[in-house]
Design an enzyme around this catalytic site. Structure first.
Site, PDB file in Angstrom:
ATOM      1  N   SER A  15       2.695  14.158  14.060  1.00  0.00           N
ATOM      2  CA  SER A  15       2.809  14.620  15.447  1.00  0.00           C
ATOM      3  C   SER A  15       3.998  13.928  15.958  1.00  0.00           C
ATOM      4  O   SER A  15       4.664  14.366  16.680  1.00  0.00           O
ATOM      5  CB  SER A  15       1.590  13.898  16.358  1.00  0.00           C
ATOM      6  OG  SER A  15       1.647  12.365  16.307  1.00  0.00           O
ATOM      7  N   HIS A 106       6.420   2.024  14.909  1.00  0.00           N
ATOM      8  CA  HIS A 106       5.240   1.346  14.621  1.00  0.00           C
ATOM      9  C   HIS A 106       4.428   0.973  16.212  1.00  0.00           C
ATOM     10  O   HIS A 106       5.102   0.961  17.110  1.00  0.00           O
ATOM     11  CB  HIS A 106       5.905  -0.189  14.339  1.00  0.00           C
ATOM     12  CG  HIS A 106       4.590  -0.964  13.832  1.00  0.00           C
ATOM     13  ND1 HIS A 106       3.791  -0.965  12.816  1.00  0.00           N
ATOM     14  CD2 HIS A 106       3.916  -2.005  14.618  1.00  0.00           C
ATOM     15  CE1 HIS A 106       2.919  -1.925  12.770  1.00  0.00           C
ATOM     16  NE2 HIS A 106       2.843  -2.476  13.802  1.00  0.00           N
TER      17      HIS A 106
END
Length: 200
Positions: A15, A106
């Site tokens: 994504s 992250h």
């Protein structure tokens, strides 16, 4: 404007890769996706790359064939490597060949909650704000210099899924912003070097 060529590494749905592909389709965006590599032949992101007409490659895993990854990126003249849900740790010898040219996203506000299951770590710690971080990749996991961050409130009703979904929405924006910043700085540096060379 010469666009910086991106090489994207994925392991799953891709994504964040899709967000980068869509951004690169804008004429004014300073980067373009040159190729995609995965260690997982079943990665859903392969279909996204195929639909976008981007060259995609599967490399041997366990052990990860980083020599092949290096070769593919080198052949495609990649200027920046983007990890987009790539679930393998890149070793120091590979990173030394691509010094300051590998970035990752992250799902936490680093340096908090490094490693796996960052959203679960945030919920267990009881923090009120989490988010995402784009950073340079170094041999120490999730410890490289921070490029961009986005904050996401942690709600009392949150579970891992709901928090992860809201963070992911910000990841897509944050990653595009980081790549834009880096690509613009690369183009500026290249332009200055070329200008100084021509003056000689």
């Amino acid at each position: 404007m010469k666009k910086v060529k991106l090489g994207i590494l994925i392991s799953g749905r891709g994504s964040n890769m899709q967000a980068l592909i869509e951004a690169c389709q804008e004429q004014s965006f300073p980067a373009e996706v040159a190729c995609v590599i995965t260690n997982n032949s079943g990665a859903a992101g392969l279909k996204i790359a195929e639909q976008a007409g981007i060259s995609a490659f599967i490399v041997k895993d366990k052990p990860l064939d980083t020599d092949k990854i290096h070769e593919i990126f080198f052949q495609h003249e990649v200027g920046l490597i983007c990890l987009a849900g790539f679930m393998r740790i890149l070793k120091a010898d590979f990173l030394s060949k691509w010094h300051n040219k590998v970035i990752n996203i992250h799902p936490s506000l680093l340096p908090s909650f490094k490693g796996l299951n960052a959203q679960e770590q945030a919920l267990k710690a009881g923090v009120k704000i989490s988010g995402c971080t784009v950073h340079y990749v170094i041999p120490e996991v999730d410890a490289g210099a921070i490029i961009t961050q986005a904050a996401v409130p942690v709600l009392s009703s949150d579970d891992i899924r709901s928090l992860s979904e809201r963070i992911l929405t910000e990841e897509h924006k944050c990653y595009v912003e980081a790549v834009k910043l880096i690509a613009e700085s690369i183009n500026l540096l290249t332009s200055n070097v070329s200008s100084n060379f021509n003056k000689k």
